[in-house]
Design an enzyme around this catalytic site. Structure first.
Site, PDB file in Angstrom:
ATOM      1  N   LYS A 143       0.852  -1.199   0.000  1.00 47.12           N
ATOM      2  CA  LYS A 143       0.000   0.000   0.000  1.00 47.12           C
ATOM      3  C   LYS A 143       0.884   1.245   0.000  1.00 47.12           C
ATOM      4  O   LYS A 143       1.886   1.301   0.724  1.00 47.12           O
ATOM      5  CB  LYS A 143      -0.893  -0.026   1.248  1.00 47.12           C
ATOM      6  CG  LYS A 143      -1.967   1.055   1.281  1.00 47.12           C
ATOM      7  CD  LYS A 143      -2.770   0.956   2.589  1.00 47.12           C
ATOM      8  CE  LYS A 143      -3.962   1.916   2.582  1.00 47.12           C
ATOM      9  NZ  LYS A 143      -4.685   1.868   3.879  1.00 47.12           N
ATOM     10  N   SER A 171      -9.778   2.406   3.106  1.00 52.27           N
ATOM     11  CA  SER A 171      -8.883   3.068   2.169  1.00 52.27           C
ATOM     12  C   SER A 171      -8.037   2.112   1.336  1.00 52.27           C
ATOM     13  O   SER A 171      -7.594   2.483   0.251  1.00 52.27           O
ATOM     14  CB  SER A 171      -7.954   4.001   2.932  1.00 52.27           C
ATOM     15  OG  SER A 171      -7.050   3.264   3.733  1.00 52.27           O
ATOM     16  N   SER A 217      -9.577  -0.022   7.238  1.00 50.79           N
ATOM     17  CA  SER A 217      -9.036   0.128   5.885  1.00 50.79           C
ATOM     18  C   SER A 217      -8.420  -1.133   5.288  1.00 50.79           C
ATOM     19  O   SER A 217      -8.130  -1.176   4.095  1.00 50.79           O
ATOM     20  CB  SER A 217      -7.990   1.244   5.859  1.00 50.79           C
ATOM     21  OG  SER A 217      -8.637   2.492   5.876  1.00 50.79           O
TER      22      SER A 217
END
Lengths: 515, 499
Positions: free
Chosen positions: A83, A158, A182
């Site tokens: 990420k 997210s 997330s």
């Protein structure tokens, strides 16, 4: 040898076996995933940056280490996506924000150091909501990511990029960060496994801070065992993170393997009374109840537990999180790195004005919204009413968890109230968007580990997530029933959930491979 | 625009001054407060950095345990209550020299609370200064404004930022309001900060050089009509960086505020700056416009835990405190109060003590450091300890004098040689051939030559007028290139005249 299609559809642990037996090299495996990325990205857009060349170098190095007879961790040679909230030396890291566009970190996060040490090639950096603030990845400063199950829908957020990359077979594993859900909510919406470890169980050094007291790095994969293997690679004490737990990790992989035996006799599973009901789709509820039945069939005792303060967790979260955000994001001021916007002519060319113009141009609406909320909540005269009260609620939630874990070994709930929603459906309604995390936030406030695994498809044909919570520092305790439930569901479906996923990009990838 | 000032004697008659001091002491740890960046004074700009001290995305602070130990020792010296649990908080404000745009400091849970410091005034009176707290925080970087007339931001066309200092550990010592100072507020303020300086040096936790910014003080002053009144509105003069500056600031503010109040005016709650050039304080920003720092506990840092056992351990390592040491040394050296004060004021106590330890007499050591060497330091505009000569060198010279190997004059020349960089005292003596001529034959010859060259002087000496003997001694000294022992020469002369 196996085709790209067959290779990438293996679980990470199966890939590891093939690497160990010499059936496939890390370079071949990495190249296969790069091929899928190339053909899938136009429709999925999970990545912000693809680091193919360095990934292949790392793969070659892993192959050499194996050939030299070096003792290697199980996942050595298995590639991974990271990420873009986690810093990678030499690879642009942006947190999906224009304000960091072009910034190349001079150092690696602790977890990235650990991946490198383990010999896991890094395929690239995945998309997210800007600074991990959002539940749909629509707030990325660069582009949205599409849900592989239906590209007109969001992958959650997210960490939509990491979840979509793993769901679409672009990567077997990924790293995420979870501040309010997330990792887990995108897991639920994309039919993947996502784990938020105990707070302090995985070093945050090098994870770009959103809300420091809630942030936690964790593994994303397609199977429970895969996430367990990755969890053991990245976890453990780090002296560079003051909040890191100075203890050994529990035996997570062992617990996952134990769970695969599908025997849960003696395990008490607590259903959290306060999570569910209004706002939860019937299909989500149905899959949840079916999973409970499977757990019971494997010998678990299902009990209902109360967590009376959970309904206040969303409110407390939306005070504590923006407060920390307002402070953590102050450093993006155009002074030292990233974007710098000078004031226009006629406006005094001062440092203060430069900072203001830079932040105005560099941050998106959601980030600005949270900075404003947090600045207000911490202001003199408001601190006690807002931040002080929210911290008290947090203490009550921690006590709720403690009381609940006296009645049950693990707690369970649906991960997300709904399946994946359409682009634009919630973007103009922040409060509805915030409700996506109603089931996941308590774990962050309580610092406890939690994970989401696929529980089937809702009536709309989209994946549903099932969430486990375990006591602090006992991540192993949730891996066992999670692996058991996964095995039971696979047995029921006679295949993993992802066998239902249509993957046109794999067909085109297959045609272009095999040098 | 010159501000009206009241005469100090009149001001303290009419008003009761209350002062408060916030003293920042830079700790001399090897590395920064929250990361392993090395600390060194005067390094090239932006060379003492890590991702943490530059506040790079993803970086995290970790508390330097040595800095906490240093701060605990200071807390013990200030008779503070050392808290078992203390906490770092974020003080949020935007400024280019702040890498994270927040300072990490201690707010409502400081490490050291509630202490006092007894300071000795010039007349020997002891004044007890109450301490509110002594907390730990990190320093900011340094801005340099380029292109303006006086290095200030006004008129500059650009500014440079050096982050080397960012993250250096500081202890901020905050006094409670210091009351009942009478007319001695300035003296007390100066003595207090000097005492802190002496303590941190004795503890070896700071270089404590004000001119290098290792120590600086914010000076709060307010006036009220009588000690029974509530506190008046205070002004805060920031970052005063010399002892004299602190004393002058206190007096200036007393005089300024007294004149203001006398005219029916109002003291503004504001921050001011001491201007060494004009010897005045100048107004800055009004406190009412000040930042709301939005303090909250830093979630990146767990609370600092100090066990009782650890505090006891550190307490055992505490050295003798400066005041006790001064009294002991004064007695050992048999000095009068004013002699001791001269030593203190000249900042020569450590140097003299070391010189004595190296074998010199106290009187001899004192004579060198307060005499010749102070003179030399003044001429060079450096501190005594910055002179290129060590206490051991001085002790060596003293021993040679005592042994009769060097005359006072040769000793002085030897010391000058050392200061000129010619080597150790022995190397200088060797190089120049500085040796007392003890050979009576050579001396006798030189005296005879001098007699022959100065018959009129010899006449006078023979007639009992010994005054012009210096002429003969001078001639002998000249002939022996200064290496004769003056006492031996005069003895010879007297012998010859009488004989």
């Amino acid at each position: 040898m196996a085709s790209t299609n067959e290779l990438v559809k293996l679980s990470a642990s199966q890939m590891a076996e093939k690497l160990k037996s010499g059936e496939v090299s890390s370079k071949e495996l990495t190249q296969a995933h790069l091929n899928v990325i190339e053909s899938a990205e136009p429709s999925i857009q999970a990545f912000l940056k693809i680091s193919g060349d360095t990934a292949l170098e790392q793969a070659e190095d892993a192959d050499k280490r194996r050939a030299a007879g070096e003792e290697l961790p199980e996942l050595s040679g298995v590639p991974i996506a990271v990420k873009d909230m986690i810093v990678t030396k030499g690879i642009e890291t942006t947190a999906a924000s224009k304000i960091l566009e072009g910034w190349v970190p001079p150092y690696d996060a602790t977890v990235v150091e650990k991946l490198k040490k383990a010999g896991m090639p890094i395929l690239g950096k995945t998309n997210l909501d800007e600074f991990a603030q959002g539940s749909s990845t629509e707030h990325s400063g660069f582009h949205p990511t599409n849900n592989p199950w239906d590209t007109s829908r969001v992958p959650g957020g997210s960490g939509g990029g990491s979840a979509a990359a793993v769901a679409s077979f672009e990567a077997p594993l990924a790293l995420g960060t979870d501040t309010g859900g997330s990792i887990r909510q995108p897991g639920a919406l994309t039919g993947t496994v996502g784990v938020k470890p105990t707070y302090g169980g995985v070093s945050r050094f090098g994870a770009i801070a959103m809300a420091s007291s809630l942030d936690q790095i964790g593994p994303v994969g397609r199977t429970v065992l895969d996430t367990a293997l990755l969890h053991e690679v990245i976890g453990g004490y780090d002296e560079r993170d003051s909040t890191s737990i100075p203890e050994e990790l529990p035996k997570i992989v062992k617990a996952a393997r134990e769970g695969q035996k599908m025997d849960l006799k003696g395990l008490k599973v607590g259903v959290v009374k306060e999570i569910g009901g209004e706002g939860f789709q019937p299909g989500v509820k149905a899959r949840f109840d079916e999973s409970l039945t499977l757990l019971e069939q494997m010998g678990a005792e299902i009990v209902e537990v109360g967590a009376p303060h959970f309904p206040y967790s969303l409110g407390a979260y939306y005070i504590i999180m923006p407060s920390e955000v307002s402070s953590n994001l102050a450093r993006y001021d155009g002074m030292r790195y990233g974007l710098r916007v000078m004031p226009p002519e006629g406006v005094p060319q001062t440092a203060a004005n430069m900072m203001a113009y830079t932040r105005e141009a560099g941050f998106g609406d959601e980030v600005k919204r949270r900075i404003i909320l947090g600045t207000y909540a911490l202001s003199a005269g408001y601190y006690d009413a807002w931040y002080g009260s929210a911290q008290k609620v947090r203490t009550l939630i921690i006590r709720d968890f403690e009381a609940a874990f006296e009645k049950a070994d693990v707690l369970v709930s649906p991960t997300s109230p709904t399946t994946a929603f359409k682009f634009g459906e919630q973007i103009d309604d922040p409060l509805t968007m915030y409700l996506n995390d109603v089931a996941t936030i308590p774990a962050n406030l309580g610092g406890v580990p939690a994970m989401s695994i696929p529980a089937g498809l809702s009536d709309d044909g989209l994946p549903v997530g099932f969430q486990f919570f375990a006591p602090q520092k006992r991540d192993d305790v949730m891996y066992k029933p999670a692996a058991a439930l996964e095995a039971a569901l696979n047995e029921k479906w006679q295949a993993p959930l992802w066998s239902n996923l249509k993957t046109p990009w794999l067909d085109s990838a297959n045609q272009t491979v095999e040098a | 625009m010159a501000e009206k000032l009241m005469k100090l004697s009149e001001a303290v008659k009419k008003y009761d001054p209350v002062i408060g001091l916030e003293t920042h002491v830079e700790l001399s740890t090897n590395t920064k407060l929250f990361c392993p960046a090395h600390i060194e004074f005067g390094g090239d700009p932006n060379t003492q950095l890590t991702p943490v001290s530059l506040g790079l995305p993803g970086s995290l602070p970790v508390v330097n345990k040595a800095a906490i130990d240093y701060a605990i020792k200071l807390g013990l010296a200030l008779h503070c209550e050392i808290e078992e649990w203390s906490q770092f908080a974020r003080k949020n404000y935007f400024y280019p020299d702040m890498p994270r745009d927040y300072q990490i400091s201690q707010y409502d849970k400081p490490l050291n609370g509630n202490g006092y410091l007894d300071v000795e005034l010039d007349d020997g009176e002891i004044f007890r200064v109450p301490i509110e707290r002594a907390h730990v925080e990190d320093d900011a970087g340094k801005n340099t404004h380029v292109g303006g007339a006086d290095g200030r931001i006004e008129g500059a066309n650009h500014s440079l930022v050096d982050y080397n200092r960012a993250g250096v550990p500081l202890v901020e010592i905050v006094t409670k309001p210091i009351e009942n100072t009478g007319g001695r507020a300035a003296e007390i303020a100066g003595a207090y900060v000097r005492t802190i300086r002496d303590i941190v040096r004795a503890l070896n936790i700071s270089h404590a050089r004000m001119e290098q910014g290792n120590m600086r003080a914010d000076v709060n002053v307010s006036l009220r009509h009588s000690p029974n009144d509530p506190l008046g509105t205070r002004s805060e003069t920031k970052n005063v960086n010399s002892f004299r500056g602190i004393e002058k600031t206190v007096n200036y503010e007393i005089r300024r505020q007294a004149a203001l109040l006398d005219e029916g005016g109002e003291v503004l709650q504001e921050t001011r700056h001491w201007d060494e050039a004009t010897q005045t304080t100048a107004g800055g920003r009004l406190k009412t416009d000040a930042n709301d720092y939005r303090y909250f506990p830093d979630p990146d840092l767990v609370m600092v835990h100090v066990t009782k056992e650890h505090i006891d351990e550190l307490a055992k390592q505490m050295p003798e405190m400066p005041r006790e040491r001064r009294h002991r040394l004064q007695a050992e050296w048999n000095l009068a109060d004013n002699e001791m004060r001269d030593i203190i004021n000249a900042d020569a106590l450590d140097l003299i003590e070391e010189t004595v330890k190296a074998g010199a007499s106290a009187a001899g050591a004192r004579k060198w450091w307060l005499g010749e060497l102070s003179h030399e330091a003044n001429a060079r505009e450096v501190s005594l300890e910055a002179l290129p000569i060590t206490p051991a060198d001085i002790a060596d010279v003293e021993k040679l004098i005592a042994a009769g190997t060097l005359t006072d004059k040769l000793a002085k020349q030897t010391v000058m040689g050392v200061l000129a960089g010619e080597g150790t005292p022995n190397e200088v003596i060797e190089k120049h051939g500085y040796k007392v001529v003890k050979d009576n034959g050579a001396l006798e010859k030189a005296v005879e030559d001098a007699f022959a060259a100065n018959p009129d002087v010899v006449e006078k000496l023979k007639s009992g007028n010994m005054k012009p003997m210096g002429v003969i001694i001078g001639a002998v000294m000249k002939a022996t290139r200064g290496q004769a022992d003056a006492k031996a020469v005069s003895k010879l002369v007297i012998q010859k005249v009488k004989g």
